[in-house]
Design an enzyme around this catalytic site. Structure first.
Site, PDB file in Angstrom:
ATOM      1  N   ASP A  11       0.866  -1.183   0.000  1.00 54.07           N
ATOM      2  CA  ASP A  11       0.000   0.000   0.000  1.00 54.07           C
ATOM      3  C   ASP A  11       0.897   1.225   0.000  1.00 54.07           C
ATOM      4  O   ASP A  11       1.783   1.353   0.857  1.00 54.07           O
ATOM      5  CB  ASP A  11      -0.889   0.029   1.248  1.00 54.07           C
ATOM      6  CG  ASP A  11      -1.974  -1.042   1.219  1.00 54.07           C
ATOM      7  OD1 ASP A  11      -2.273  -1.547   0.124  1.00 54.07           O
ATOM      8  OD2 ASP A  11      -2.520  -1.358   2.288  1.00 54.07           O
ATOM      9  N   ASP A 130     -13.420  -4.430  -2.369  1.00 57.37           N
ATOM     10  CA  ASP A 130     -13.326  -4.274  -0.918  1.00 57.37           C
ATOM     11  C   ASP A 130     -14.655  -4.707  -0.312  1.00 57.37           C
ATOM     12  O   ASP A 130     -15.674  -4.034  -0.487  1.00 57.37           O
ATOM     13  CB  ASP A 130     -13.013  -2.820  -0.551  1.00 57.37           C
ATOM     14  CG  ASP A 130     -11.660  -2.372  -1.087  1.00 57.37           C
ATOM     15  OD1 ASP A 130     -10.780  -3.234  -1.241  1.00 57.37           O
ATOM     16  OD2 ASP A 130     -11.479  -1.165  -1.351  1.00 57.37           O
TER      17      ASP A 130
END
Length: 257
Positions: A11, A130
């Site tokens: 990330d 997600d």
């Protein structure tokens, strides 16, 4: 049988690798390029980079580090972050990425999946999903803008419905980010993976919850996923990729050398 893939996830925020827990409270892990190089040398099959605030900030992933990563690793890598057009995707692929992944922009404009698949081929197009388990409703719900806590919101899509929709539109691979498990390190959500696997005909990558080597084995043997993505166990050197592959081989799971 195709070999199962081990995929470290990086990330990225403000040019550095960060890691949160359940998509919140991110801490800085380190610089992008040395981490990418380390994982490639340890035996990762591919890498995934998420510029986590690009979509919520209304910008595209910063391409300067994409080119630097391409120079130092010789394994495939995938980049995600604010890709809203074929032009955005083309630039990232030109800078050396092998695949692009879209998440929030696909929810805003599902036609984008088809546009990218038509132009670059389905093998280049990954859709990240997600997924959050809502205990009150007992449903898995798709969330958007998860890189920014203040803007994260539920969509109208239930996870399995969205999985089927993105496949129809040309997704070549799906990464299922299980939000409840993210960074908690108590194992992948096998129930959810099996639910999604039953409707998913393209390669499925599990993401969220890896904390021990057996968690990877469980995802491969009990949910038949094609790859397992993890972050904190690799960043914090809890698990070494080479040793993980050795362990999986001993369990009779086919992995690439």
């Amino acid at each position: 049988m195709l070999a199962k893939r081990i995929i470290p996830c990086l990330d990225v925020r403000d040019g550095q690798v960060v890691k949160g827990v359940q998509f919140r409270n991110h801490e800085i892990i380190g610089d992008i390029v040395p981490l990418a190089k380390r994982y490639a040398e340890e035996g990762a099959d591919e890498l995934v980079f998420y510029d986590i605030t690009a979509s919520s900030d209304g910008r595209v992933v910063d391409k300067s580090w994409v080119a630097r990563v391409a120079e130092v690793i010789d394994i495939p890598f995938c980049v995600a972050g604010g890709i809203k057009s074929a032009q955005d995707a083309a630039r990232i692929l030109e800078f050396g990425a092998d695949k692009v992944s879209i998440n929030s922009p696909a929810l805003a404009n599902p036609q984008l999946i088809t546009d990218l698949a038509d132009r670059f081929g389905v093998q280049c197009i990954v859709v990240g999903i997600d997924s959050y388990f809502d205990k009150e409703t007992g449903q898995y719900q798709v969330y958007q803008f998860t890189g920014d806590e203040s803007r994260t919101r539920a969509t109208q899509w239930q996870t399995c419905d969205w999985v089927q929709e993105v496949q129809k539109r040309g997704a070549g691979e799906i990464v299922l980010n299980m939000m409840n498990q993210d960074g908690v390190r108590n194992g992948y959500d096998l129930e959810q993976l099996n639910l999604v696997r039953s409707v998913c005909r393209v390669p499925l990558i599990a993401s969220g919850g890896a904390g021990a080597m057996e968690h990877f084995a469980q995802a491969f043997t009990q949910a038949n996923v094609d790859g397992a993505l993890a972050a904190s166990v690799f960043h914090k050197q809890i698990i070494n990729i080479g040793e993980l592959k050795q362990y999986l081989k001993q369990q009779g799971i086919e992995v690439r050398r």
